[in-house]
Design a protein around this motif. Structure first.
Motif, PDB file in Angstrom:
ATOM      1  N   GLU A  40       6.921  -4.121 -10.493  1.00 11.88           N
ATOM      2  CA  GLU A  40       6.273  -4.836 -12.186  1.00 11.88           C
ATOM      3  C   GLU A  40       5.572  -4.407 -12.697  1.00 11.88           C
ATOM      4  OE1 GLU A  40       8.213  -6.867 -13.483  1.00 11.88           O
ATOM      5  OE2 GLU A  40       8.734  -8.357 -12.360  1.00 11.88           O
ATOM      6  N   GLN A  41       5.802  -2.797 -12.288  1.00 10.04           N
ATOM      7  CA  GLN A  41       4.384  -1.635 -13.158  1.00 10.04           C
ATOM      8  C   GLN A  41       4.228  -1.275 -14.773  1.00 10.04           C
ATOM      9  OE1 GLN A  41       5.026   2.233 -11.119  1.00 10.04           O
ATOM     10  NE2 GLN A  41       6.616   2.576 -12.384  1.00 10.04           N
ATOM     11  N   GLU A  42       5.974  -1.590 -15.193  1.00  9.51           N
ATOM     12  CA  GLU A  42       5.935  -1.614 -16.258  1.00  9.51           C
ATOM     13  C   GLU A  42       5.279  -2.665 -17.126  1.00  9.51           C
ATOM     14  OE1 GLU A  42       9.865  -0.683 -17.877  1.00  9.51           O
ATOM     15  OE2 GLU A  42       9.398   0.511 -16.074  1.00  9.51           O
ATOM     16  N   VAL A  43       5.152  -4.199 -16.954  1.00  8.04           N
ATOM     17  CA  VAL A  43       4.526  -5.580 -17.646  1.00  8.04           C
ATOM     18  C   VAL A  43       3.094  -5.541 -17.167  1.00  8.04           C
ATOM     19  CG1 VAL A  43       5.714  -7.149 -16.148  1.00  8.04           C
ATOM     20  CG2 VAL A  43       5.682  -7.310 -18.562  1.00  8.04           C
ATOM     21  N   ALA A  46      -0.216  -5.202 -19.793  1.00  7.88           N
ATOM     22  CA  ALA A  46      -0.010  -6.127 -20.370  1.00  7.88           C
ATOM     23  C   ALA A  46       0.265  -8.089 -20.198  1.00  7.88           C
ATOM     24  CB  ALA A  46       1.756  -5.686 -21.456  1.00  7.88           C
ATOM     25  N   PHE A  47       0.703  -8.013 -18.787  1.00  8.52           N
ATOM     26  CA  PHE A  47       0.114  -9.224 -18.396  1.00  8.52           C
ATOM     27  C   PHE A  47      -1.018  -9.715 -18.568  1.00  8.52           C
ATOM     28  CE2 PHE A  47      -0.355 -12.539 -15.035  1.00  8.52           C
ATOM     29  CZ  PHE A  47       0.868 -13.545 -15.107  1.00  8.52           C
ATOM     30  N   ALA A  77      -0.541  -0.432  -6.750  1.00  7.40           N
ATOM     31  CA  ALA A  77      -1.576   0.527  -7.338  1.00  7.40           C
ATOM     32  C   ALA A  77      -2.023   0.218  -8.722  1.00  7.40           C
ATOM     33  CB  ALA A  77      -1.275   1.993  -7.682  1.00  7.40           C
ATOM     34  N   LEU A  78      -1.422  -0.639  -9.262  1.00  8.41           N
ATOM     35  CA  LEU A  78      -1.997  -0.989 -10.684  1.00  8.41           C
ATOM     36  C   LEU A  78      -2.662  -2.435 -10.340  1.00  8.41           C
ATOM     37  CD1 LEU A  78       1.050  -1.057 -13.168  1.00  8.41           C
ATOM     38  CD2 LEU A  78      -1.247  -0.248 -13.569  1.00  8.41           C
ATOM     39  N   MET A  79      -2.054  -3.619  -9.590  1.00  9.95           N
ATOM     40  CA  MET A  79      -2.952  -4.498  -8.358  1.00  9.95           C
ATOM     41  C   MET A  79      -4.430  -3.944  -8.304  1.00  9.95           C
ATOM     42  SD  MET A  79      -0.174  -6.803  -6.374  1.00  9.95           S
ATOM     43  CE  MET A  79       1.137  -7.488  -8.148  1.00  9.95           C
ATOM     44  N   GLU A  80      -4.295  -2.622  -6.954  1.00 10.80           N
ATOM     45  CA  GLU A  80      -5.727  -2.450  -6.974  1.00 10.80           C
ATOM     46  C   GLU A  80      -6.546  -2.002  -7.973  1.00 10.80           C
ATOM     47  OE1 GLU A  80      -3.865   0.241  -4.287  1.00 10.80           O
ATOM     48  OE2 GLU A  80      -4.543  -1.191  -2.333  1.00 10.80           O
ATOM     49  N   ALA A  81      -5.936  -1.925  -9.406  1.00 11.58           N
ATOM     50  CA  ALA A  81      -6.994  -0.736 -10.272  1.00 11.58           C
ATOM     51  C   ALA A  81      -7.328  -1.889 -11.862  1.00 11.58           C
ATOM     52  CB  ALA A  81      -6.075  -0.245 -11.266  1.00 11.58           C
ATOM     53  N   LEU A  82      -6.406  -3.346 -11.479  1.00  9.47           N
ATOM     54  CA  LEU A  82      -7.085  -4.663 -12.227  1.00  9.47           C
ATOM     55  C   LEU A  82      -8.369  -5.295 -11.386  1.00  9.47           C
ATOM     56  CD1 LEU A  82      -3.713  -6.330 -12.654  1.00  9.47           C
ATOM     57  CD2 LEU A  82      -5.036  -5.127 -14.639  1.00  9.47           C
ATOM     58  N   LYS A  83      -7.774  -4.821 -10.294  1.00  7.29           N
ATOM     59  CA  LYS A  83      -9.177  -5.854  -8.895  1.00  7.29           C
ATOM     60  C   LYS A  83     -11.027  -4.786  -8.730  1.00  7.29           C
ATOM     61  CE  LYS A  83     -11.665  -7.634  -5.356  1.00  7.29           C
ATOM     62  NZ  LYS A  83     -11.835  -9.130  -5.458  1.00  7.29           N
ATOM     63  N   ALA A  84     -10.320  -3.659  -9.314  1.00 10.53           N
ATOM     64  CA  ALA A  84     -11.675  -3.114  -9.333  1.00 10.53           C
ATOM     65  C   ALA A  84     -12.078  -2.872 -10.533  1.00 10.53           C
ATOM     66  CB  ALA A  84     -11.674  -1.056  -9.383  1.00 10.53           C
ATOM     67  N   GLU A  85     -11.683  -3.791 -11.661  1.00  7.42           N
ATOM     68  CA  GLU A  85     -11.763  -3.612 -13.052  1.00  7.42           C
ATOM     69  C   GLU A  85     -12.578  -4.784 -13.010  1.00  7.42           C
ATOM     70  OE1 GLU A  85     -10.376  -3.654 -17.326  1.00  7.42           O
ATOM     71  OE2 GLU A  85      -8.969  -2.567 -16.355  1.00  7.42           O
ATOM     72  N   ASP A  86     -11.741  -5.814 -12.608  1.00  2.00           N
ATOM     73  CA  ASP A  86     -12.383  -8.162 -13.355  1.00  2.00           C
ATOM     74  C   ASP A  86     -11.950  -8.456 -11.374  1.00  2.00           C
ATOM     75  OD1 ASP A  86     -11.918  -9.964 -13.585  1.00  2.00           O
ATOM     76  OD2 ASP A  86     -10.594  -9.738 -14.693  1.00  2.00           O
ATOM     77  N   ASP A 121       5.380 -15.833 -13.217  1.00  4.44           N
ATOM     78  CA  ASP A 121       5.512 -15.245 -13.618  1.00  4.44           C
ATOM     79  C   ASP A 121       5.376 -13.301 -13.966  1.00  4.44           C
ATOM     80  OD1 ASP A 121       7.795 -15.948 -11.373  1.00  4.44           O
ATOM     81  OD2 ASP A 121       9.552 -16.641 -13.454  1.00  4.44           O
ATOM     82  N   ALA A 122       5.164 -12.510 -13.574  1.00  2.00           N
ATOM     83  CA  ALA A 122       4.447 -11.231 -14.249  1.00  2.00           C
ATOM     84  C   ALA A 122       5.790 -10.737 -15.369  1.00  2.00           C
ATOM     85  CB  ALA A 122       3.924 -10.508 -13.258  1.00  2.00           C
TER      86      ALA A 122
END
Length: 347
Positions: A40-43, A46-47, A77-86, A121-122
């Motif tokens: 789900e890297q594309e969405v 935005a989610f 990788a996107l999840m970990e980036a979101l974790k680092a930010e929030d 869902d995402a």
């Protein structure tokens, strides 16, 4: 990082007790949002951009648990980036792809909420903006479960809508005491006590919509309009949906076995009647030796009935085989819990 087993802990009082759920209550959020994801890297960005302001407006400490179900793209990788930010983000990475039903269970196991958990869902077909309505129904009506019921299903083909409607009608008729609400997916809010009851069910073949209904507790429907997928491609083709429907039927009813029994009985009665007819015709007109086509038709018909009946029995036997092995539902490769509520806001 070493892989840890995510089955029921041997010394835990109940399944689902993890580092996230056993930390002190003051260090746990009131609400958890569980989001299973596969490719789900594309969405995903935005989610999260839509989810965060919605949850902030509710006014309760919250976290979001992203479950990576063995994605092959950049989802982790996107999840970990979101974790680092929030710091309100928790990341649960499974060791491989286990399927959505298991990934959802893993996320619920690791949800740290003290009050309620939201499942969504995402892909943004279930709008995060509906979550305040679920929270309002849960708070205002004092129910344990507020499930989102689709009023409109945009972005779906006629065939998918028709087959989904047929499945829910079948489950309403043969589901016994477990009644699935029509036009309802996984999108819902569950109180902590309803979630704890759900997590006590550790069966291998998991049909989450049925399990949500099986635990009972007071519930209410919240109507909403389902949107088209925001980006990416659906992971549910017709073959996977067919297999999911088989899981639902065989997990919550033995009606197919009864159908096989009645079909066998009806076939036996028909065969006996046909045998009597053959005897009478032979006694009256003699035995002209019946032709090959009629013989083959009867043999193929009876063989087809027998194979179908054996297939139904095999479906249930296979589920018994899988349950008796006692394997854990999933394995966790990495778990990054969310921060305490006091540190949940963005700096």
């Amino acid at each position: 990082m070493s892989t840890q087993l995510a089955a029921r802990p041997p010394l835990a009082a109940a399944p689902g007790l993890t580092a996230a759920t056993t930390r002190p209550a003051e260090a746990r959020p009131a609400l958890s949002v569980v989001v299973p994801a596969y490719n789900e890297q594309e969405v995903l960005p935005a989610f999260h951009a839509r989810l965060a302001p919605v949850m902030e407006a509710i006014g309760l400490p919250w976290e979001v648990v992203y479950v990576n179900d063995g994605s092959r793209d950049g989802t982790l990788a996107l999840m970990e980036a979101l974790k680092a930010e929030d710091p309100r983000v928790a990341v649960l990475n499974l060791s491989r792809n286990f399927g959505k039903e298991i990934a959802l269970t893993a996320g619920l196991d690791h949800a740290a909420a003290t009050d309620a958990v939201i499942v969504i869902d995402a892909d943004l077909q279930d709008p995060p903006e509906v979550i305040p309505d679920l929270v309002a129904a849960w708070r205002g009506q004092g129910v344990d479960i507020a499930y989102a019921q689709r009023r409109v299903r945009e972005g779906e083909t006629w065939a998918k809508k028709a087959t989904a409607s047929a499945f829910y009608r079948v489950m309403q008729r043969i589901g016994g005491k477990v009644k699935l609400p029509p036009n309802t997916g996984d999108f819902r809010l569950m109180s902590r006590r309803a979630l704890d009851a759900l997590l006590s069910l550790r069966e291998q073949h998991r049909f989450m919509k049925g399990l949500f209904a099986w635990v009972g507790f007071p519930s209410v429907a919240v109507l909403y309009d389902r949107a088209p997928r925001a980006a990416g491609e659906t992971k549910w083709n017709y073959w996977k949906l067919w297999n999911l429907s088989l899981e639902g039927i065989t997990s919550f009813t033995v009606a197919p076995l009864k159908v096989a029994t009645y079909l066998g009985l009806a076939t036996a009665v028909f065969a006996a009647g046909y045998g009597v007819l053959i005897i009478l015709r032979t006694m009256i007109w003699g035995n002209p030796v019946a032709g090959y086509p009629s013989l083959m038709a009867v043999v193929l018909f009876l063989g087809g009935v027998q194979l179908m009946t054996l297939g139904i029995i095999g479906e249930y036997l296979g589920r018994i085989f899988n349950e008796t092995k006692g394997r854990p539902l999933y394995l966790v490769e990495r778990h990054l819990p969310s921060g305490p509520p006091a540190l949940s806001g963005r700096e």
